[in-house]
Design a protein around this motif. Structure first.
Motif, short mmCIF file in Angstrom:
data_model
loop_
_atom_site.label_atom_id
_atom_site.label_comp_id
_atom_site.label_asym_id
_atom_site.label_seq_id
_atom_site.Cartn_x
_atom_site.Cartn_y
_atom_site.Cartn_z
N VAL A 182 -7.57 16.68 -13.83
CA VAL A 182 -8.69 17.08 -12.98
C VAL A 182 -9.08 18.53 -13.28
O VAL A 182 -10.27 18.86 -13.37
N ALA A 183 -8.10 19.40 -13.45
CA ALA A 183 -8.38 20.80 -13.77
C ALA A 183 -8.91 20.95 -15.20
O ALA A 183 -9.81 21.74 -15.47
N GLU A 184 -8.38 20.15 -16.11
CA GLU A 184 -8.73 20.23 -17.53
C GLU A 184 -10.18 19.86 -17.77
O GLU A 184 -10.81 20.32 -18.71
N ARG A 185 -10.75 19.01 -16.91
CA ARG A 185 -12.08 18.46 -17.14
C ARG A 185 -13.15 19.54 -17.27
O ARG A 185 -14.18 19.33 -17.90
N ARG A 186 -12.91 20.71 -16.69
CA ARG A 186 -13.92 21.78 -16.73
C ARG A 186 -14.19 22.24 -18.15
O ARG A 186 -15.22 22.84 -18.42
N LYS A 187 -13.29 21.95 -19.09
CA LYS A 187 -13.48 22.34 -20.49
C LYS A 187 -14.27 21.29 -21.27
O LYS A 187 -14.61 21.51 -22.43
N TRP A 188 -14.55 20.14 -20.64
CA TRP A 188 -15.17 19.04 -21.36
C TRP A 188 -16.69 19.06 -21.21
O TRP A 188 -17.20 19.25 -20.11
N SER A 221 -5.90 9.76 -12.33
CA SER A 221 -5.38 10.70 -13.32
C SER A 221 -4.58 11.80 -12.63
O SER A 221 -4.65 11.97 -11.41
N SER A 222 -3.86 12.56 -13.43
CA SER A 222 -3.03 13.63 -12.87
C SER A 222 -3.89 14.81 -12.43
O SER A 222 -5.05 14.97 -12.86
N GLU A 223 -3.33 15.65 -11.59
CA GLU A 223 -4.04 16.85 -11.16
C GLU A 223 -4.34 17.77 -12.35
O GLU A 223 -5.35 18.49 -12.35
N MET A 224 -3.49 17.75 -13.35
CA MET A 224 -3.72 18.56 -14.55
C MET A 224 -5.02 18.12 -15.24
O MET A 224 -5.82 18.95 -15.67
N VAL A 276 0.83 -1.20 0.00
CA VAL A 276 0.00 0.00 0.00
C VAL A 276 0.87 1.25 0.00
O VAL A 276 1.75 1.41 0.84
N GLU A 277 0.60 2.14 -0.95
CA GLU A 277 1.18 3.48 -0.96
C GLU A 277 0.16 4.46 -0.40
O GLU A 277 -1.03 4.15 -0.28
N ARG A 278 0.61 5.66 -0.09
CA ARG A 278 -0.30 6.71 0.38
C ARG A 278 -0.25 7.88 -0.58
O ARG A 278 0.81 8.37 -0.95
N LYS A 279 -1.46 8.32 -0.99
CA LYS A 279 -1.56 9.48 -1.89
C LYS A 279 -1.50 10.77 -1.05
O LYS A 279 -1.41 10.72 0.17
N GLY A 280 -1.56 11.89 -1.74
CA GLY A 280 -1.43 13.17 -1.06
C GLY A 280 -2.50 13.41 -0.01
O GLY A 280 -2.25 14.10 0.99
#
Length: 269
Positions: free
Chosen positions: A76-82, A71-74, A33-37
């Motif tokens: 997540v931000a990009e999705r607002r254009k979709w 997915s990357s944080e980028m 197990v890894e831990r995310k942010g």
């Protein structure tokens, strides 16, 4: 529902099953197990399912972008254009996966505007797949068996079944369960809670603790297609592609005629 729509649903169901088989290669025994942010757990099964689903969806529908929990944080931000995109939780219920309870799922949703219009939820351990499409009903199928249509049930307030999260019920839900002495409860992990309501085995799933859009989209679509609803505490349908990826508190229920918020708050409906 057109043949093209049916083919897409079939392809996404099979993809979810394939991703489920990928997760099972890592299931049981010691799980690294890894831990995310945000301190949530991440396993090799999450990563394998994510890679498989994202690559397959890009081949299946190259014009539709894909957003996964991994997915990357980028992105997540990009999705607002979709205007339309796939929203994926490659392994919903990672804590249950680690504990070995079997209560984890693969969730794939197609979001159009602010609502999920296609949702597939697959349970790798049992082989059960749930799916729903806006305006076309909801279904479930056991591995190797023909699909059956599923519907929510009318609420009987004397015999309610209330679904709660194993780890995140919260004090308000606990107070509700103490107040409704004739109600029974089902404690379960992952999006299986929605699916119990969708197939008429439970009535109400209140969630007042944090979730993200990928946790709920696929199962919300299944529940809505089965005749139920998922709303915020103001009665508005749970919406997607918001400024923040976190969901507000929500109520998932099978019988829209009942005032579930009043029930939760201990008010007369």
């Amino acid at each position: 529902m057109t043949k093209t729509d049916e083919a897409l649903v079939s392809a996404v169901c099979e993809l979810a099953r394939e991703a489920g088989r990928a997760t099972l290669q890592f299931y049981g025994g010691d799980v690294s197990v890894e831990r995310k942010g945000d301190d949530s757990p991440l396993t090799a099964a999450d990563k394998a399912s994510h890679t498989l689903i994202v690559e397959a969806l890009r081949r299946l529908t190259p014009d539709i972008p894909v957003l996964s929990e991994e997915s990357s944080e980028m992105d997540v931000a990009e999705r607002r254009k979709w205007s339309t995109f796939w929203l994926v939780d490659p392994l919903d219920g990672t804590k249950e996966f680690i504990k070995g309870t079997g209560e984890f799922t693969v969730n794939i949703a197609l979001v159009s505007g602010s609502e999920p219009v296609l949702g597939v939820v697959h349970v790798p351990v049992t082989g059960v797949t749930y799916w729903g499409r806006k305006g076309a009903g909801a279904f479930m199928a056991h591995s190797g068996q023909a699909p059956v249509a599923i519907r929510t049930r009318p609420a009987n307030l004397e015999r309610l079944v209330i679904v709660a999260s194993k780890d995140h019920a919260g004090p308000q839900v606990e107070a509700l369960l103490k107040r409704l002495t004739t109600a029974s409860t089902a404690n379960m992990g992952s999006s299986l809670k929605f699916c119990l309501v969708a197939e008429g085995k439970a009535d109400f799933y209140p969630r007042l603790q944090p979730t993200s859009e990928w946790d709920t989209a696929a199962a919300q679509c299944v529940l809505e297609a089965a005749g139920g609803a998922v709303t915020d505490t103001s009665g508005r349908p749970l919406a997607y592609n918001k400024e923040q990826i976190l969901n507000p508190s929500f109520l998932a229920f099978g019988d829209p005629r009942q005032d579930w918020l009043a029930l939760l708050e201990g008010r007369s409906a």
